[in-house]
Every structure is written in structure tokens, then in C-alpha cells.
Enzyme design. Structure first.
Site, PDB file in Angstrom:
ATOM      1  N   HIS A  58      24.298  46.611  15.798  1.00  0.00           N
ATOM      2  CA  HIS A  58      23.189  47.528  16.136  1.00  0.00           C
ATOM      3  C   HIS A  58      23.471  48.916  15.570  1.00  0.00           C
ATOM      4  O   HIS A  58      24.306  49.657  16.093  1.00  0.00           O
ATOM      5  CB  HIS A  58      22.969  47.624  17.654  1.00  0.00           C
ATOM      6  N   HIS A  60      21.673  52.334  12.911  1.00  0.00           N
ATOM      7  CA  HIS A  60      20.519  52.966  12.237  1.00  0.00           C
ATOM      8  C   HIS A  60      21.017  53.661  10.976  1.00  0.00           C
ATOM      9  O   HIS A  60      21.385  54.832  11.005  1.00  0.00           O
ATOM     10  CB  HIS A  60      19.829  53.964  13.169  1.00  0.00           C
ATOM     11  N   GLN A 153       9.758  52.449  15.005  1.00  0.00           N
ATOM     12  CA  GLN A 153      10.351  53.462  15.895  1.00  0.00           C
ATOM     13  C   GLN A 153       9.325  54.134  16.808  1.00  0.00           C
ATOM     14  O   GLN A 153       9.605  54.434  17.961  1.00  0.00           O
ATOM     15  CB  GLN A 153      11.056  54.524  15.032  1.00  0.00           C
ATOM     16  N   HIS A 211      14.702  46.843  20.512  1.00  0.00           N
ATOM     17  CA  HIS A 211      15.166  47.895  21.406  1.00  0.00           C
ATOM     18  C   HIS A 211      14.407  47.648  22.703  1.00  0.00           C
ATOM     19  O   HIS A 211      13.184  47.778  22.735  1.00  0.00           O
ATOM     20  CB  HIS A 211      14.808  49.272  20.849  1.00  0.00           C
ATOM     21  N   GLU A 214      15.289  50.667  26.948  1.00  0.00           N
ATOM     22  CA  GLU A 214      16.303  51.722  26.784  1.00  0.00           C
ATOM     23  C   GLU A 214      15.859  52.931  27.590  1.00  0.00           C
ATOM     24  O   GLU A 214      15.393  53.940  27.050  1.00  0.00           O
ATOM     25  CB  GLU A 214      16.481  52.090  25.303  1.00  0.00           C
ATOM     26  N   ASP A 310      25.221  51.827  17.194  1.00  0.00           N
ATOM     27  CA  ASP A 310      23.901  52.460  17.263  1.00  0.00           C
ATOM     28  C   ASP A 310      23.780  53.681  16.338  1.00  0.00           C
ATOM     29  O   ASP A 310      22.927  53.710  15.471  1.00  0.00           O
ATOM     30  CB  ASP A 310      23.551  52.832  18.712  1.00  0.00           C
ATOM     31  N   TRP A 316      20.448  61.343  17.505  1.00  0.00           N
ATOM     32  CA  TRP A 316      20.728  60.852  18.855  1.00  0.00           C
ATOM     33  C   TRP A 316      22.178  61.054  19.272  1.00  0.00           C
ATOM     34  O   TRP A 316      22.495  61.015  20.454  1.00  0.00           O
ATOM     35  CB  TRP A 316      20.363  59.363  18.944  1.00  0.00           C
TER      36      TRP A 316
HETATM   37 ZN   LIG Z   1      19.061  51.661  18.189  1.00  0.00          ZN
END
Ligand SMILES: [Zn+2]
Length: 429
Positions: A58, A60, A153, A211, A214, A310, A316
Site C-alpha cells: 500500500h 502512493h 482519490q 481505501h 479510513e 502508505d 499526509w
Molecule cells: Zn493510501
């Protein structure tokens, strides 16, 4: 027998000691003690751990290494991260995305991370990130397996052209269906997006990785719909729910019903400890929730749980370094789960388990598998997690692709040892 490479005297993750691993033509051809053969390259493991490479299921890669562009996340929340990424998205260029991704892959290889599942945002009519990462996937293929997920997204229904762009991305060769039901406008639209995306995966014969939930909202129950749709459409192990952080906050009775449903559906779960421990609980005063999903309970029900990274230096998360042992280490603390069995399991959760989630073929330390390995400055998997051990040698298809000298410190204290090897402090088995 002429060999390309032999790793000598390794300890394997299953505990076998003093094992030689031989590679020829990119594959493992022998795993046994005292292999009598010549090889072009000898890697002397000297009792240290040799394992299959790390796998991050997982990630990005379109956002990685973009920290500070165009500004920093002030609140530290998921929602500000998404808004910030929305500011950066129109500014992205093919070259910039590809360059950051390639740089990240260099770092990943240096850390023994040789397979990555990356979500790629499709909520940009230009599909700049999709095309850049498709290029990167082809470029890095000799040394890293990159699997891409078409990720809407800004919401499959909530974002104007997401549905069409997701199909476009899949047509271009993106191999997994993504989604974000908790970001849709309503619970009902979230559930409808799960159903629609599962239908696409079923129709195209693809894997799906959403996702899912979350948030800290105990009523976010899209995993229930994912388990139901995966069962109805026969997706089974091809379906994955990522994050599932709302399970942390759910009513315990409801969870007692949900866990068997997830198990029955064969859906995989991915927890992302570095991100979940920092993004969740942000709306709490005290006590403040940890926000990770219920890893121990999922495991107890036989649900495959993998650990993902992630984010690395993006809107993030400002830290990270392609180190899957950091991820395992955080899981031990943040869940928490401190039994020897559980710590050893976290090593599997960043190697063997995510390899199965991604459907990687010919992965693992066995005869006939690809000769992909990492030799670590650690005696066993628990030590590797404790030390976040140095990757002494990273091997891809029987060839060394990265080397790091052992971490050894010179100590200048009279009557004490002259050198310190942190791995030498391992408890005697
Ligand atoms: Zn993610």
C-alpha cells in the site's frame, strides 16, 4: 554445476540455520547446507538472516517525495492532506512525477524493498500521474515490481469524471481497481461505489483494493459491503480492504458479527501503522484513539493482514524512508502487540503476506522461485524488527543490486569493547 551466486551460511526466517542458497539464471536452484559448487559471486551471510525481499502493498508513488509542495499539512489530518494534494495535482508534470518515483525506487531497492503496490490518482482528466507511473513501472521492472491501482482519490461518484477516468486508466494497463467509499458524499453513495467498483473488478477479472473506512467514525461500515460484494461476485482473495481504521472505534458487538463475515469473504486487509497512528484520532481530545484496525482479532479469525507504508514525505506524512521494518516496528508499538509470536509475524506482514496480497508469482525462498533476497544485519526476524536492521546485500534475480556496510561503531571508552555491533546483543536462542 556452475552458479551465478551463492549466499553462504544464512539463517532463514523459518529458523533453519547455516543454510546456503544458490542462484542460476535468476532463480533459486538449491537451498541446503554446504553446497559444493563454484559461483561467480559469493555472499557470506555468516549466520545472519536471509529473507525474501520486502513488499509494500500500500503506497502512493505519485505523491511521494512531494513534501512541502505547494505547502505543508498544518492540521495533520487526512482531509487536509487530500485538499493539499488537490492543490498540487494541477501543477504535476509527467517528468516531475516520474523523476520523484524513480528516485523513490532507488531508495526502495537500497532498503531491500523490491515490490510495491501503488495507488495512482485518476481524478485528473490529464491522467498525468497514471501515464508517468506506467512509464516508471516499465523502467524499474528489472529491479522492482510496481503494481498500480486506479485510485479515484476525490471519490468515484463525488468527483466529476472519476468513473470515466478510472476505466481509462484500466484501459491503459493499470492493473488493480481502487476506491475510497468513506470520502463519497453519503454512506449510501459510499456503499454504492463499493458495489460499482467490485462489479468492474469482476467484469475485467482484476484485483480490487479499496481505501476503506479510513476514519474514526464507528459507523463507517464499508468493509461490510466490500465483504458482501466480494462474496457475491466471487472475488475472494482478489479483494482487499486497506486501512479499516474505523474498526478501532466500532461497537464491539457489531465487530463480533463483522469479523466472521470478513473471514468468510476471503478479503485481505492492509493496515498502515505509520499513517494510521498519525492521521487518526486527530479530532479527539483525551483519551486519544490510536486508530489502527483490529489486527490481532482479524488474525485470530484467519484474515490475511499485511502491513503497508502508505506514504513517504508527501501531503499526509512528512517522514518515512522506504523502510518496511519501520512499518513493522510501528505496528508492534501502535497496536500494541509484543509477544514473540506477534513480533515475528510483523516480519511476515511486510514480506510473505503482502506478496500473496499482490499475487506476486515465484516469490519466496524456495527452489524454482526468483532469486530475490535480502541479507540483514540481524540474527532472526524479531531482531530485524528490533534493530530495523541494515540491509547488507539486496539480491534481484541472482544479482546484487545494493550493498550497505554493516553498522559497527568504534567505542572509545577505556576497558570496554572497541567496537559495537548492535546485532551482537541478540538474546541467545
Ligand atoms: Zn493510501
Amino acid at each position: 554445476m556452475s552458479l551465478d551466486l551463492i549466499v553462504r551460511g544464512a539463517t532463514l526466517p523459518d529458523g533453519r540455520k547455516d543454510i546456503d542458497i544458490a542462484a542460476r539464471d535468476g532463480r533459486i536452484v538449491a537451498i541446503e547446507r554446504g553446497i559444493q559448487a563454484e559461483a561467480e559471486v559469493i555472499v557470506d551471510a555468516s549466520g545472519r538472516l536471509a529473507s525474501p525481499p520486502f513488499v509494500d502493498c500500500h503506497f502512493h508513488m505519485d505523491a511521494t517525495l512531494s513534501l512541502g509542495l505547494p505547502r505543508l499539512n498544518q492540521s495533520g489530518t487526512l482531509l487536509e492532506g487530500i485538499a493539499l494534494w488537490g492543490e498540487l495535482k494541477p501543477l504535476l508534470t509527467h517528468e516531475a512525477v516520474a523523476e520523484r518515483a524513480l528516485r523513490y525506487c532507488d531508495l526502495a531497492v537500497s532498503q531491500g524493498l523490491l515490490a510495491v503496490r501503488s495507488h495512482v490518482d485518476v481524478c485528473d482528466d490529464r491522467l498525468v500521474a497514471v501515464e508517468a507511473l506506467l512509464d516508471v513501472r516499465a523502467k524499474v521492472k528489472p529491479y522492482l515490481d510496481l503494481q498500480l491501482v486506479a485510485f479515484p482519490q476525490d471519490g468515484y461518484f463525488r468527483s466529476a469524471n472519476a468513473a470515466r477516468n478510472l476505466e481509462r486508466a484500466l484501459d491503459l494497463g493499470v492493473e488493480v481497481v481502487g476506491g475510497i467509499p468513506h470520502f463519497e458524499r453519503t454512506m449510501a453513495e459510499g456503499a454504492a461505489s463499493v458495489a460499482a467498483l467490485c462489479e468492474i473488478a469482476a467484469k475485467r477479472g482484476l484485483m480490487i483494493d479499496l481505501h476503506c473506512d479510513e476514519s474514526d467514525d464507528p459507523l463507517s461500515r464499508h468493509i461490510e459491503t466490500l465483504a458482501f460484494e466480494a462474496t457475491r461476485l466471487g472475488l475472494g482473495v482478489r479483494a482487499t480492504g486497506s486501512h479499516l481504521t474505523s474498526m478501532h472505534s466500532m461497537d464491539n458487538y457489531y465487530v463480533s458479527k463483522l469479523l466472521p463475515l470478513i473471514a468468510e469473504s476471503s478479503v485481505n486487509v492492509i493496515s498502515n501503522p505509520l499513517i494510521n497512528i498519525t492521521l487518526q484520532g486527530r479530532h479527539d481530545a483525551y483519551p486519544r484513539r490510536r486508530g489502527l484496525t483490529r489486527i490481532a482479532e482479524l488474525r485470530a479469525h484467519g484474515v490475511p493482514v499485511a502491513l503497508g507504508q502508505d506514504c513517504v514525505m508527501d501531503p499526509w506524512y512528512g517522514l518515512g524512508g522506504a523502510d518496511m521494518l519501520d512499518v513493522a516496528h510501528m505496528a508492534v508499538h501502535a497496536v500494541p502487540m509484543t509477544s514473540r509470536e506477534a513480533i515475528a509475524w510483523t516480519f511476515d506482514a511486510v514480506t510473505e503476506i503482502p506478496a500473496r496480497v499482490m499475487g506476486l508469482e515465484d516469490y519466496g525462498l524456495e527452489i524454482g522461485a526468483f532469486a530475490d533476497m535480502v541479507v540483514l544485519q540481524a540474527a532472526d526476524p524479531i531482531e530485524a524488527v528490533r534493530l530495523r536492521a541494515t540491509r547488507l546485500a539486496v539480491i534481484r534475480r541472482g544479482r546484487i543490486v545494493a550493498r550497505t556496510p554493516p553498522k559497527v561503531t568504534d567505542l572509545m571508552i577505556p576497558e570496554r569493547p572497541e567496537t559495537i555491533d548492535p546485532a551482537s546483543y541478540a538474546p541467545r536462542a
